[in-house]
Design a protein around this motif. Structure first.
Motif, PDB file in Angstrom:
ATOM      1  N   GLN A 153     -21.190   3.986  20.810  1.00 51.43           N
ATOM      2  CA  GLN A 153     -19.909   3.325  20.577  1.00 51.43           C
ATOM      3  C   GLN A 153     -19.171   3.051  21.877  1.00 51.43           C
ATOM      4  OE1 GLN A 153     -18.912   2.080  17.711  1.00 51.43           O
ATOM      5  NE2 GLN A 153     -20.826   2.791  16.800  1.00 51.43           N
ATOM      6  N   LEU A 154     -19.198   4.011  22.794  1.00 49.85           N
ATOM      7  CA  LEU A 154     -18.572   3.776  24.101  1.00 49.85           C
ATOM      8  C   LEU A 154     -19.268   2.643  24.837  1.00 49.85           C
ATOM      9  CD1 LEU A 154     -17.802   7.354  25.519  1.00 49.85           C
ATOM     10  CD2 LEU A 154     -16.165   5.563  24.934  1.00 49.85           C
ATOM     11  N   GLY A 155     -20.599   2.625  24.798  1.00 50.51           N
ATOM     12  CA  GLY A 155     -21.325   1.548  25.449  1.00 50.51           C
ATOM     13  C   GLY A 155     -21.022   0.197  24.841  1.00 50.51           C
ATOM     14  N   ARG A 156     -20.893   0.141  23.529  1.00 50.44           N
ATOM     15  CA  ARG A 156     -20.584  -1.130  22.869  1.00 50.44           C
ATOM     16  C   ARG A 156     -19.183  -1.617  23.240  1.00 50.44           C
ATOM     17  NH1 ARG A 156     -21.568  -0.895  16.618  1.00 50.44           N
ATOM     18  NH2 ARG A 156     -20.795  -3.038  16.912  1.00 50.44           N
ATOM     19  N   ILE A 157     -18.246  -0.683  23.372  1.00 53.18           N
ATOM     20  CA  ILE A 157     -16.885  -1.081  23.755  1.00 53.18           C
ATOM     21  C   ILE A 157     -16.888  -1.711  25.140  1.00 53.18           C
ATOM     22  CG2 ILE A 157     -14.605  -0.184  24.354  1.00 53.18           C
ATOM     23  CD1 ILE A 157     -14.996   1.908  22.151  1.00 53.18           C
ATOM     24  N   ARG A 158     -17.567  -1.063  26.073  1.00 53.13           N
ATOM     25  CA  ARG A 158     -17.588  -1.581  27.439  1.00 53.13           C
ATOM     26  C   ARG A 158     -18.378  -2.891  27.523  1.00 53.13           C
ATOM     27  NH1 ARG A 158     -14.904  -2.853  31.546  1.00 53.13           N
ATOM     28  NH2 ARG A 158     -16.334  -3.803  33.032  1.00 53.13           N
ATOM     29  N   THR A 159     -19.477  -2.997  26.774  1.00 50.52           N
ATOM     30  CA  THR A 159     -20.257  -4.234  26.787  1.00 50.52           C
ATOM     31  C   THR A 159     -19.451  -5.387  26.211  1.00 50.52           C
ATOM     32  OG1 THR A 159     -22.291  -2.930  26.537  1.00 50.52           O
ATOM     33  CG2 THR A 159     -22.411  -5.284  26.051  1.00 50.52           C
ATOM     34  N   ARG A 160     -18.708  -5.128  25.143  1.00 51.11           N
ATOM     35  CA  ARG A 160     -17.866  -6.157  24.553  1.00 51.11           C
ATOM     36  C   ARG A 160     -16.772  -6.594  25.512  1.00 51.11           C
ATOM     37  NH1 ARG A 160     -16.894  -3.595  20.193  1.00 51.11           N
ATOM     38  NH2 ARG A 160     -14.861  -2.728  20.732  1.00 51.11           N
ATOM     39  N   SER A 161     -16.210  -5.655  26.230  1.00 55.03           N
ATOM     40  CA  SER A 161     -15.183  -5.996  27.213  1.00 55.03           C
ATOM     41  C   SER A 161     -15.768  -6.753  28.393  1.00 55.03           C
ATOM     42  CB  SER A 161     -14.493  -4.720  27.706  1.00 55.03           C
ATOM     43  OG  SER A 161     -13.567  -5.010  28.723  1.00 55.03           O
ATOM     44  N   ALA A 162     -16.995  -6.393  28.823  1.00 52.70           N
ATOM     45  CA  ALA A 162     -17.628  -7.090  29.936  1.00 52.70           C
ATOM     46  C   ALA A 162     -17.919  -8.536  29.579  1.00 52.70           C
ATOM     47  CB  ALA A 162     -18.920  -6.377  30.335  1.00 52.70           C
ATOM     48  N   ALA A 163     -18.296  -8.794  28.329  1.00 55.84           N
ATOM     49  CA  ALA A 163     -18.548 -10.168  27.904  1.00 55.84           C
ATOM     50  C   ALA A 163     -17.265 -10.989  27.949  1.00 55.84           C
ATOM     51  CB  ALA A 163     -19.130 -10.185  26.499  1.00 55.84           C
ATOM     52  N   ALA A 164     -16.125 -10.352  27.619  1.00 55.42           N
ATOM     53  CA  ALA A 164     -14.853 -11.073  27.676  1.00 55.42           C
ATOM     54  C   ALA A 164     -14.408 -11.310  29.111  1.00 55.42           C
ATOM     55  CB  ALA A 164     -13.774 -10.289  26.922  1.00 55.42           C
ATOM     56  N   GLU A 165     -14.773 -10.406  30.028  1.00 57.66           N
ATOM     57  CA  GLU A 165     -14.370 -10.546  31.418  1.00 57.66           C
ATOM     58  C   GLU A 165     -15.273 -11.489  32.199  1.00 57.66           C
ATOM     59  OE1 GLU A 165     -14.551  -6.623  32.873  1.00 57.66           O
ATOM     60  OE2 GLU A 165     -12.814  -5.913  31.757  1.00 57.66           O
ATOM     61  N   ALA A 166     -16.412 -11.862  31.644  1.00 56.08           N
ATOM     62  CA  ALA A 166     -17.363 -12.690  32.391  1.00 56.08           C
ATOM     63  C   ALA A 166     -16.784 -14.045  32.732  1.00 56.08           C
ATOM     64  CB  ALA A 166     -18.655 -12.857  31.586  1.00 56.08           C
TER      65      ALA A 166
END
Length: 805
Positions: free
Chosen positions: A362-375
């Motif tokens: 769940q922590l990894g998914r949160i950060r991955t989702r945020s990284a996609a928005a920051e790209a």
């Protein structure tokens, strides 16, 4: 137990220190004692029956001996160097054998002394090699055992037949702990002791509960008061105050543990668990504080950029992981006390491991989702690098969170735990580095008044590098490295690097850096003194002063480099062969750089150009601003810099307009119409040149009647100026005067003219035939007349069409 490896490492370290102090304080090595110790160690290693803790203790002892042998290799080093210098001074014996007897005898005496002095050195080298080999064998045995233990296939926790015994074992541990407490509570003596200490127990308990319940709230109130503050040091004070969320409750837990111990009602089992409570409290409180700093609701505090909803979710999962780690530690303590079997350990530990894996995912998914928005958001290089690292960690957390429970379900419990819990610690370590980086950025702003993001300083970058470097040993320990592995790396570093026959140690590196820095600072001080105090009092021109200062800088840095290498113990003669071999490759690969460097040296020596000169090179005019070893910087009159390689200034054609003096010639072209009085024009132009204050009268200005061009008479004003740097101003002034004076005298300055001819005017639409013919005839007559007139006259314009009327 959970921290058994740390206790074993500390025990090994203490025994190593004891072994070191047990040696002879005079510095001499007892090789007989070492021989016995080495034989025992080799026998123990060959049998392979000792436990890992026993091998760790043995390794620490042998490593201590190894350090002493390494130090013993430097015995008589100064005397050996002196003898070697004496032998080198005598030189080699001649091949013919014809040599004075006293020289031959002296050389033999020195060589004999050298052999005697080298005996303890060779013995220390041999003992060092043996100790190093024993240490390597012990490390290999321990690594093999760790690998076998990690890859051991045990019972699967999914086997239903194992669940009842596991629950029974866990319930038995709880029952035995409760029973132990009841037994001690039933003893009158222990109850009397508890009643005697009732007042301090109640006082400590009340103090503990107050700090545990209200401590975090008090800290939050203080942090909230500083949240809206945007002053210079608010970030630093807010960070320091937030540490109260750990310190105050932790003090309360220590007080509560002390109060419980004062009751005397805890037996062996509960006392072992009671000793672990502060460690568990540090894990819980530290993780909550770290999660609050990394995923804070305030954007200025949050170290990891996430959406507000994602931050709350991330804090929840981080706190859940801290609880799971504490529960795993409690389970490990019960396993050591009650000696659970592999089946019970696998079954009881699997739910904790599964929940930890889910939290990681769940922590990894949160950060991955945020990284996609920051790209899609533009960011700096530093931010992008941090985002890449965070994304990599998040993907690794997802992979581990899925793989670890699967491996544990198959039966590889040790491997699953070796993946998931170190992954949790890695995320915590990364969060700590990011949070500390933010604190040092706030500290930098407090010190300098400028934020780290707005500053171009290298200090914040270096702080981040140091924090990352400091986290590497902790990261290695988290992923299973032994403390002995880190000490081995340090020992190898202390051992140094063999370069030829010389051993370069860390102290030598430090000496090289210090000597070079000292030489560099002295060179800069001397350059500054010459530039500001000495050279301005001489008659040397500015270009010569720059050449002297630059040349002194190159020589000083070269001397500092040679002195630093010598201070490090390197023989320059041995480096000459390496330099000779590299010179061929450098000559081919860096030919242009070397060419420009040599050209720069020639420019500084010959000084065909100097700083401040107005030169022209390759069609570019400008002022020389700086002459470096590779290129010269020229500032053009358009106020931009042109970097010219020094080789172009040496091999090409360079015009220097101000070399030696600023005198220069100006040439102003003038054109007048045919029919003008040429003598009168000459007189006017000569008078204009003589009356200008920048024109020299010796030599006098000269008016050059250049000749006859198409439609114009050409003249030139040629004069010598006092300062050629103002040539454009002089030309401008003269042009203004020329126009005014020629207009006063009625002399015309011609301008370009064009005659329009129409070949077939009758073809124009709407034209009348008779008038077109008359227009063509008129045009022909007008053209003939225009050809007879001088080009300076102004003919009437003709459009080729008549008025319709």
């Amino acid at each position: 137990m959970a921290f058994g490896w740390l206790r074993a490492a500390l025990l090994a370290l203490l025994l190593s220190c004891a072994a070191a102090f047990a040696q002879d304080e005079g510095g001499a090595v007892d090789y007989e004692l070492w021989s016995d110790r080495a034989a025992e160690a080799q026998e123990l290693v060959e049998r392979g029956e000792a436990s890992n803790q026993a091998l760790e203790v043995l390794r620490a002892d042998i490593a201590t001996w190894r350090e002493r042998f390494l130090a013993a290799q430097n015995v008589n080093s100064a005397r050996i160097a002196t003898l070697q210098a004496q032998i080198d001074a005598l030189g080699e014996a001649p091949e013919s054998g014809a040599e004075p007897p006293e020289i031959y005898d002296r050389r033999q005496q020195l060589r004999e002394q050298m052999r005697e002095l080298m005996v303890p050195v060779r013995r220390a080298e041999e003992a060092f090699t043996l100790a190093d080999g024993i240490v390597a064998e012990i490390d290999a045995i321990i690594r093999d055992r760790q690998t076998e233990e990690m890859l051991e296939l045990g019972p699967s926790p999914l086997n239903p037949t194992l669940w009842r015994p596991a629950v029974s074992d866990l319930a038995g541990s709880v029952a035995r702990s409760v029973g132990e407490f009841r037994e001690r509570l039933a003893e009158p003596a222990l109850r009397a002791e508890a009643r005697a200490n009732l007042l301090p127990i109640l006082g400590l308990t009340g103090f503990a509960l107050l700090l545990m319940v209200r401590g975090r709230r008090w800290t939050r109130l203080g942090v909230d008061m500083l949240r809206g503050d945007r002053s210079r040091g608010s970030g630093v004070f807010r960070f320091l105050l937030s540490l109260g969320q750990i310190v105050l409750p932790l003090l309360g837990i220590f007080a509560l543990a002390e109060a419980l111990e004062m009751t005397g009602l805890f037996g062996t089992r509960l006392t072992l668990l009671l000793e672990q409570i502060p460690i568990w409290a540090v894990i819980l409180l530290g993780t909550q504080w770290l999660a609050d700093q990394a995923f804070n609701e305030d954007d200025d505090v949050a170290a990891v950029p996430l959406d507000p909803g994602d931050r709350r979710e991330a804090r929840t999962y981080a706190r859940a992981l801290s609880v799971l780690i504490v529960m795993r530690s409690i389970l490990a303590a019960l396993t050591d006390i009650d000696e659970y079997g592999p089946a019970t350990t696998a079954v009881v530990g699997f739910p904790l491991l599964l929940l930890a894996g889910i939290s990681l995912v769940q922590l990894g998914r949160i950060r991955t989702r945020s990284a996609a928005a920051e790209a899609s958001v533009e960011a700096g290089e530093t931010t992008l690098f941090r985002q890449r690292v965070a994304t990599l960690l998040s993907r690794g957390a997802i992979l581990v969170g899925v793989a670890a429970p699967v491996l544990a379900a198959i039966g590889y419990r040790n491997l699953g735990e070796a993946l998931v819990y170190p992954a949790v610690a890695t995320l915590a370590l990364f969060g700590m580095v990011v949070v500390l980086q933010g604190f040092f950025n706030s500290l930098y702003k407090l010190t300098t008044g400028v934020s780290a993001a707005e500053s171009d300083s290298l200090v914040p970058v270096l702080v981040g590098f140091v924090l990352t470097l400091a986290a590497v040993p902790a990261l290695a320990l988290v992923w299973g490295a032994r403390l002995a592995d880190l000490t081995e790396i340090w020992a190898r570093f202390q051992e140094g690097l063999m370069l030829g026959e010389a051993r370069i140690r860390p102290g030598d590196f430090i000496a090289v850096i210090l000597v070079f820095m000292l030489g560099f600072v002295i060179t800069r001080l001397v350059q500054g003194a010459l530039r500001s105090s000495v050279l301005p009092r001489t008659r040397i021109d500015p270009g010569g002063q720059t050449a002297i200062v630059s040349g002194l800088g190159y020589v000083g840095i070269a001397i500092a480099g040679v002195a630093a290498i010598t201070a490090g113990g390197l023989d320059l003669s041995s480096l000459a062969i390496v330099a000779g071999a590299l010179s061929v490759g450098i000559g081919f690969g860096l030919r242009t750089v070397v060419e420009n460097f040599v050209s720069g040296i020639l420019l500084l020596i010959e000084r065909p150009i100097s700083e401040g000169d107005w030169i022209e090179v390759g069609g570019t005019h400008g002022i020389v601003k700086d002459i470096a070893v590779r290129a010269t910087r020229i500032e053009t009159f358009d106020r931009f810099d042109v970097i010219v390689p020094n080789a172009d200034l040496i091999s090409g054609v360079v015009r220097n307009y101000t070399r030696g003096n600023v005198l220069g010639r100006v040439v102003v072209p003038v054109k007048v119409a045919y029919g003008s009085d040429t003598r009168k024009v000459e007189s006017i132009l000569l008078n204009i040149a003589r009356t200008h204050d920048m024109v020299l009268m010796n030599p006098e200005p000269y008016i050059y009647f250049k000749g006859f061009d198409e439609g114009v008479l050409e003249f030139e004003i040629r004069a010598i100026l006092r300062d050629v740097n103002v040539i454009l101003d002089v030309i401008t002034d003269m042009n203004h005067s020329i126009i005014a004076r020629l207009a006063e005298e009625g002399i015309e300055i011609p301008f370009p003219q064009r005659d329009l001819w129409l070949r077939n005017p009758e073809t124009l639409p709407g034209a009348r035939q008779p008038r077109l013919k008359r227009a063509a005839a008129s045009s022909a007559e007008g053209s003939a007349a225009g050809a007879a007139r001088p080009r300076g006259d102004r003919p009437e314009s003709y459009s080729g069409q008549e008025d319709p009327e």
